[in-house]
Design an enzyme around this catalytic site. Structure first.
Site, short mmCIF file in Angstrom:
data_model
loop_
_atom_site.label_atom_id
_atom_site.label_comp_id
_atom_site.label_asym_id
_atom_site.label_seq_id
_atom_site.Cartn_x
_atom_site.Cartn_y
_atom_site.Cartn_z
N HIS A 79 0.83 -1.20 0.00
CA HIS A 79 0.00 0.00 0.00
C HIS A 79 0.87 1.26 0.00
O HIS A 79 0.51 2.27 -0.61
CB HIS A 79 -0.92 0.02 1.22
CG HIS A 79 -1.84 -1.16 1.29
ND1 HIS A 79 -2.63 -1.42 2.38
CD2 HIS A 79 -2.09 -2.17 0.41
CE1 HIS A 79 -3.33 -2.53 2.17
NE2 HIS A 79 -3.01 -3.00 0.98
N HIS A 261 -9.01 -2.57 -5.12
CA HIS A 261 -7.91 -2.78 -4.17
C HIS A 261 -6.88 -3.75 -4.75
O HIS A 261 -5.67 -3.57 -4.54
CB HIS A 261 -8.43 -3.31 -2.83
CG HIS A 261 -7.31 -3.48 -1.85
ND1 HIS A 261 -6.79 -2.43 -1.13
CD2 HIS A 261 -6.57 -4.57 -1.52
CE1 HIS A 261 -5.78 -2.85 -0.39
NE2 HIS A 261 -5.63 -4.16 -0.60
N ASP A 265 -2.89 -3.17 -5.24
CA ASP A 265 -1.81 -4.10 -4.89
C ASP A 265 -0.87 -4.35 -6.08
O ASP A 265 0.35 -4.45 -5.91
CB ASP A 265 -2.39 -5.43 -4.42
CG ASP A 265 -2.91 -5.39 -2.99
OD1 ASP A 265 -2.58 -4.43 -2.27
OD2 ASP A 265 -3.66 -6.31 -2.62
N HIS A 288 -0.17 -11.36 -4.48
CA HIS A 288 1.20 -10.87 -4.25
C HIS A 288 2.26 -11.80 -4.84
O HIS A 288 3.27 -11.33 -5.37
CB HIS A 288 1.42 -10.66 -2.76
CG HIS A 288 0.57 -9.60 -2.16
ND1 HIS A 288 0.61 -8.29 -2.61
CD2 HIS A 288 -0.37 -9.64 -1.19
CE1 HIS A 288 -0.26 -7.57 -1.91
NE2 HIS A 288 -0.87 -8.36 -1.06
N HIS A 367 16.95 -4.52 -55.30
CA HIS A 367 16.07 -4.62 -54.13
C HIS A 367 15.32 -3.30 -53.95
O HIS A 367 15.89 -2.32 -53.52
CB HIS A 367 16.90 -4.94 -52.87
CG HIS A 367 16.06 -5.37 -51.69
ND1 HIS A 367 15.77 -4.55 -50.64
CD2 HIS A 367 15.46 -6.57 -51.41
CE1 HIS A 367 15.03 -5.21 -49.76
NE2 HIS A 367 14.83 -6.44 -50.21
#
Length: 463
Positions: A79, A261, A265, A288, A367
């Site tokens: 946090h 939330h 995280d 996590h 080319h």
């Protein structure tokens, strides 16, 4: 447009108990110099050790992210890290007098408020970004977890969560810019299910948890005496609950607050990459452990890019390390297939070469003759020859050697090369040369722009 690094103007503190330890902790944010990054300092430990906020320091992810340096750790830092990212800060020293960051109200909002009180100040150094250039994926199929990074001009996130719960179920949250973090993400609180609480407590977690610092969800009918028993375990007053839902009977800040939330995280955990990210993160069922594993993957790619894809300085007036005559003593190629004009620099694991592209190159006549373009395969060949010079020049001088390329991987062509361009090659060994096999990664630049890149495996043969 370059963006300057930022720190805070003055120290500022927040105080509260740790979610898992229950220990009262004061966390003080202090201004820090350029390129300092985020560092935690345990001022309650002898010697006041410093812990770098880096994914390499992650030592645990059970219900929070734990950083450890030696025998000292700091837990539940996500946090705090999210707040620093959301407030557009680059450099801060965070002093803590305990083993865990305070949970406060379970969100980043109190930390954001403190940082706003401290104020921000621009520093002279430029902020570096890690730009996502192509899709990067972390996947755990067994748990249904997936995190994807895609190219984007900003840092944006889409997060999806899914629980086997009649109350929570599936939710989705999105953030298109960190400019919206303070209003739309920072106030979103952590959450837990009542059915998990006793197990968490038995595992020495959530000892500081209460109805003031988490959204507590009851998604199964429970008898009041059972709820009272759990409340007693937490030394909390009894709460009367008549139906399933949010146990603390408070209004959610947002209908999808739990998903927001989880997005918070993800921001906090990905801050451990060590650089601001330009890319869109799509996360399905993040946590996590997955967040920090993904951060490791991103950091590895960031370091690879930093080491290799910055254009080397090229001074056309400088004397080359090897001119064309010296190169001809190392490579068997001759015009028109000798495609390296000079070598400007060489170290233990890298080499820098140059080719001047002129209109009289023989391939231009056939080319795309109406709009001459250098064939991509010849750029790859030129990089391979540059790598060959590196290998040959690194071998004993008492032998005659050749290099034969065995494999090419991840070849990408990013921009046309035309007459008048100067190609600069930068190749680096991926690992030590073993058993006559060399693995290299290479980039070709025109100015500061990457025009071609790839990975090379070569075999060294004594003639």
């Amino acid at each position: 447009m370059s963006v300057k690094q930022k720190t805070i103007k003055k120290p500022v503190s927040v105080t509260g108990k740790g979610l898992h330890t229950g220990v009262e902790v004061t966390m003080t944010f202090k201004p820090a110099p350029e390129d300092h990054g985020f560092k935690f300092q345990r001022i309650d430990v002898e010697g006041k050790p410093v812990i770098h906020a880096d994914v390499s320091k992650v030592k645990g992810t059970s219900r929070g992210t734990v950083l450890q340096e030696g025998e000292v750790w700091i837990s539940t830092i996500e946090h705090t890290m999210a707040a620093l990212m959301g407030m557009d800060i680059d450099n801060v020293l965070i002093e803590v007098n305990g083993p865990e960051a305070p949970i406060l109200d379970g969100s980043s909002a109190p930390i954001v408020a403190a940082l706003k009180e401290a104020g921000l100040v621009d520093q002279e150094a430029r902020r570096d970004y890690f730009e996502i250039k192509e899709k990067i994926v972390y996947r755990n199929e067994e748990q249904g977890i997936e995190l994807i990074a895609l190219p984007d001009d900003d840092f944006a996130l889409d997060v999806m969560i899914s629980y086997d719960s009649v109350v929570l179920g599936n939710q989705f949250a999105t953030l298109d810019s960190l400019n919206d973090f303070e209003k739309h993400v920072a106030p979103c609180r952590t959450f837990v299910f009542v059915r998990e609480l006793e197990m968490l407590l038995k595992n020495n977690l959530v000892k500081g948890g209460d109805l003031d610092n988490a959204i507590v969800i009851m998604d199964q009918q429970m008898q009041q005496n059972e709820l009272d028993r759990i409340a007693d375990l937490f030394h909390h007053e009894h709460v009367q609950v008549d139906k399933i839902g949010v146990l603390n009977n408070v209004d959610l800040h947002f209908e999808n607050e739990c998903a927001r939330h989880k997005l918070l995280d993800v921001i906090g955990d990905l801050a451990l990459v060590g650089k601001r990210i330009k890319g869109r993160i799509i996360a399905r069922r993040p946590g996590h452990m997955a967040n920090t594993e993904f951060a490791r993957i991103l950091q590895k790619e960031c370091k690879r890019q930093t080491a290799l894809n910055s254009a080397p300085e090229y001074d056309p007036n400088a004397t080359p390390l090897y001119d064309i005559n010296k190169i001809k003593t190392m490579l068997p190629h001759r015009s028109p297939f000798l495609l390296v004009d000079k070598i400007m620099d060489k170290g233990d694991d890298f080499i820098i070469g140059v080719k001047n592209v002129t209109m009289d190159e023989p391939f231009f006549s056939g080319h795309f003759p109406d709009e001459p373009v250098m064939p991509g395969v010849l750029m790859v060949e030129a990089m391979a020859q540059c790598g060959g010079v590196f290998v040959i020049s690194s071998l004993p001088s008492d032998g005659d050697y050749s290099t034969y390329f065995l494999k090419l991987d991840n070849i990408k062509f990013r921009k046309k090369v035309v007459p008048g361009d100067t190609l600069i090659f930068k190749l680096k060994l991926v690992g030590p040369i073993r058993r006559g096999i060399a693995n290299m990664i290479g980039y070709a630049f025109v100015g500061d722009t990457i025009v071609c890149e790839g990975e090379f495996m070569a075999q060294i043969v004594k003639n």
